[in-house]
Design an enzyme around this catalytic site. Structure first.
Site, short mmCIF file in Angstrom:
data_model
loop_
_atom_site.label_atom_id
_atom_site.label_comp_id
_atom_site.label_asym_id
_atom_site.label_seq_id
_atom_site.Cartn_x
_atom_site.Cartn_y
_atom_site.Cartn_z
N ARG A 63 0.90 -0.93 0.14
CA ARG A 63 -0.51 0.00 -0.34
C ARG A 63 1.17 1.22 -0.10
O ARG A 63 -0.09 2.24 -0.79
CB ARG A 63 -1.28 0.26 0.75
CG ARG A 63 -1.58 -1.42 1.12
CD ARG A 63 -3.00 -1.13 2.36
NE ARG A 63 -2.25 -0.96 3.66
CZ ARG A 63 -3.56 -0.90 4.60
NH1 ARG A 63 -4.60 -0.52 3.91
NH2 ARG A 63 -2.94 -1.37 5.42
N GLU A 100 5.65 -9.74 14.31
CA GLU A 100 4.93 -10.07 15.69
C GLU A 100 5.51 -11.65 15.60
O GLU A 100 4.89 -12.22 15.79
CB GLU A 100 4.05 -9.12 16.21
CG GLU A 100 3.57 -8.60 15.94
CD GLU A 100 2.95 -7.24 14.81
OE1 GLU A 100 1.80 -7.99 13.90
OE2 GLU A 100 3.79 -6.19 14.51
#
Length: 172
Positions: A63, A100
């Site tokens: 994006r 993560e």
């Protein structure tokens, strides 16, 4: 750009609960990108603190490409992509960074002369790992990172602690 124009642009960012997994609030910028006035408003807001200080915009996949391309055109400069590993035919450098849930690698071609002044652009600042890797990649290739800018920052995730100062249009 007015604060009303920025508020209108921000109102176009859709919040999608439980995407891509339960408990996540996904921020969808597609409605903002589809609105020419809102898109121009945020592009101008990204450029403003760095006007005339950069020679090219680097956009982070995926994006970030959308925003970086618009920023580059509005500023009258070129744009280079920072891609996920394995997507470039001629990667010159790569940087691995922690997620993560594991690690990722980004790459960039060596299409710019050393010393090129680069504005690094992405759509979002969360934990900061991707932007920090982008900064390292640009520096490794001999470029000068004049700034890092994002459309929005997710407060409370410590991204600035990882990647340093970031110009943010919206904080959520």
């Amino acid at each position: 750009m007015s604060s009303a124009a920025l508020a209108r642009a921000e109102s176009l960012i859709a919040t999608i609960p439980d995407f891509p997994e339960p408990g996540i609030l996904f921020r969808d910028i597609s409605p903002l990108l589809a609105d020419a006035v809102a898109l121009r408003t945020v592009v101008d807001a990204v450029i403003e603190p760095f006007a005339d200080e950069f020679d090219v915009v680097a956009g982070v996949e995926a994006r970030g490409f959308l925003l970086a391309g618009a920023v580059a055109i509005a500023a009258g400069v070129g744009m280079v992509p920072i891609r996920k590993a394995g997507k470039l035919p001629r990667p010159a450098a790569s940087v691995a960074y922690a997620l993560e849930y594991g690690t990722a690698v980004i790459e960039m071609a060596d299409d710019l002369p050393r010393g090129t002044r680069v504005l690094l652009v992405d759509d979002i600042l969360a934990t900061g790992g991707t932007l920090r890797a982008g900064q390292q990649l640009l520096t490794e290739l001999g470029h000068v990172v004049v700034g890092t800018a994002v459309l929005m920052e997710l407060d409370g995730l410590g991204g600035r602690d990882v990647c340093g100062p970031v110009h943010t249009v919206f904080r959520v």
